[in-house]
Design an enzyme around this catalytic site. Sequence first.
Site, PDB file in Angstrom:
ATOM      1  N   CYS A   1      -5.591   1.519   6.137  1.00  0.00           N
ATOM      2  CA  CYS A   1      -6.251   0.245   6.471  1.00  0.00           C
ATOM      3  C   CYS A   1      -5.821  -0.234   7.852  1.00  0.00           C
ATOM      4  O   CYS A   1      -4.715   0.043   8.314  1.00  0.00           O
ATOM      5  CB  CYS A   1      -5.963  -0.812   5.407  1.00  0.00           C
ATOM      6  SG  CYS A   1      -4.286  -1.473   5.438  1.00  0.00           S
TER       7      CYS A   1
ATOM      8  N   GLU B   1       0.943   3.909   1.990  1.00  0.00           N
ATOM      9  CA  GLU B   1       1.519   4.341   3.270  1.00  0.00           C
ATOM     10  C   GLU B   1       2.826   3.599   3.559  1.00  0.00           C
ATOM     11  O   GLU B   1       3.821   4.192   3.984  1.00  0.00           O
ATOM     12  CB  GLU B   1       0.520   4.104   4.420  1.00  0.00           C
ATOM     13  CG  GLU B   1      -0.763   4.916   4.292  1.00  0.00           C
ATOM     14  CD  GLU B   1      -1.872   4.192   3.543  1.00  0.00           C
ATOM     15  OE1 GLU B   1      -3.050   4.486   3.809  1.00  0.00           O
ATOM     16  OE2 GLU B   1      -1.563   3.328   2.679  1.00  0.00           O
TER      17      GLU B   1
ATOM     18  N   CYS C   1      -1.765  -0.906   7.562  1.00  0.00           N
ATOM     19  CA  CYS C   1      -0.953   0.317   7.423  1.00  0.00           C
ATOM     20  C   CYS C   1      -0.809   1.054   8.746  1.00  0.00           C
ATOM     21  O   CYS C   1       0.171   1.773   8.966  1.00  0.00           O
ATOM     22  CB  CYS C   1      -1.568   1.230   6.363  1.00  0.00           C
ATOM     23  SG  CYS C   1      -1.391   0.563   4.688  1.00  0.00           S
TER      24      CYS C   1
ATOM     25  N   HIS D   1       0.823  -1.204   0.000  1.00  0.00           N
ATOM     26  CA  HIS D   1       0.000   0.000   0.000  1.00  0.00           C
ATOM     27  C   HIS D   1       0.861   1.259   0.000  1.00  0.00           C
ATOM     28  O   HIS D   1       2.060   1.218   0.276  1.00  0.00           O
ATOM     29  CB  HIS D   1      -0.918  -0.010   1.223  1.00  0.00           C
ATOM     30  CG  HIS D   1      -1.996  -1.055   1.145  1.00  0.00           C
ATOM     31  ND1 HIS D   1      -2.946  -1.198   2.122  1.00  0.00           N
ATOM     32  CD2 HIS D   1      -2.276  -1.999   0.206  1.00  0.00           C
ATOM     33  CE1 HIS D   1      -3.769  -2.196   1.795  1.00  0.00           C
ATOM     34  NE2 HIS D   1      -3.368  -2.698   0.637  1.00  0.00           N
TER      35      HIS D   1
END
Length: 354
Positions: free
Chosen positions: A76, A54, A85, A52
């Site tokens: 998330c 982040e 994350c 992801h």
Amino acid sequence: MTANHKFFLNLAFQIAENNLGQTGRNPSVGSIVVKNNTVISSGVTSTNGRPHAEYNALNKVKNTNGSILYTSLEPCVHQGKTPPCTDIIIKKKIKSVYFGLEDPDLRTFKKAKKILKTKGVKTKLIKSKRFNNFYRSYFINRNYNKPFISAKIAISKDYFTINKKEKWITNIFSRKIAHLIRSRHDGIISTSQSINFDNALLNCRIEGFNKYKPDLFILDLNLKLKKNLSLNKILKKRKTYLITYKTNAEKAKIYKKKGYKIILINSLVNKKDLNLLLKKIFKMGYSRILVEAGLTFLNTLIKNRIINDLYVFKSNYNLKKKGKNNTTLKYLKSILPKSISINLNNDKLYKKEF
């Protein structure tokens, strides 16, 4: 110095745009790490959806103590194929998190704030209509379990969709923008009739992009696809699906040997059938589909309210006797798209959001 939170969040959204249509069923997210009012790192959701944004942004730098994270979507909190994350946000000692939208995924929806608060991380949602619009496709994916559907068509000034004398209706500037639109989708749907007529590749021919993308879905209910098409030469390098009736299963084996992937369906006569097909495509991992077919299939989609975005490229020239339409224009003319401000050297681009 006071941080301009909306400025940095806008940067995060601009980064998210880079991978729109390339992250599978995960949304494209952009993240910015800011320290002392200076961007020290950035990240975007990786191709196919992981890692992801982040993680990608925070993993690039060693010292993020006391930094601010700006991310286009709520981080998330659930364990999937990768850790939440929120874990790396806490581990990297981020001071504050600003995000533009709450994640409609119920595993995360409104939960990041609670988890981060217990670890002393301040969070704030900054709302904007622009942020909402960016994630329209993701909302449709989540709420209806089907891909976001865009469609595009080119017309002459006098409303013809076929040029009997030349391949193109619009100019090269319009066609370049059409390739950019393709790049923001992970699949294209066309028909055997359209591909047979144009001998089209329907790929993304922009420098720096994968020319074997997006993946292609061809509706060929009666197995009329020609055998000497240009796209047959790249079947080993590009995923190309042939959609036909189950009654054609035996005949379809010839296409399968050539390299086509076969999707068998029972029927395709109404809105229910169309939605069943789209849900099947969504389950295969596709979230944004661009329809590039003729006026006949476009009319079907408009009539059944299947389309989410429609792009109309309009030439500045009348085709007159060189122009042709295979079917009625009443559905296309009933739509009132908005003009997009872009210089296409006399061509015009219109867009309708449904």
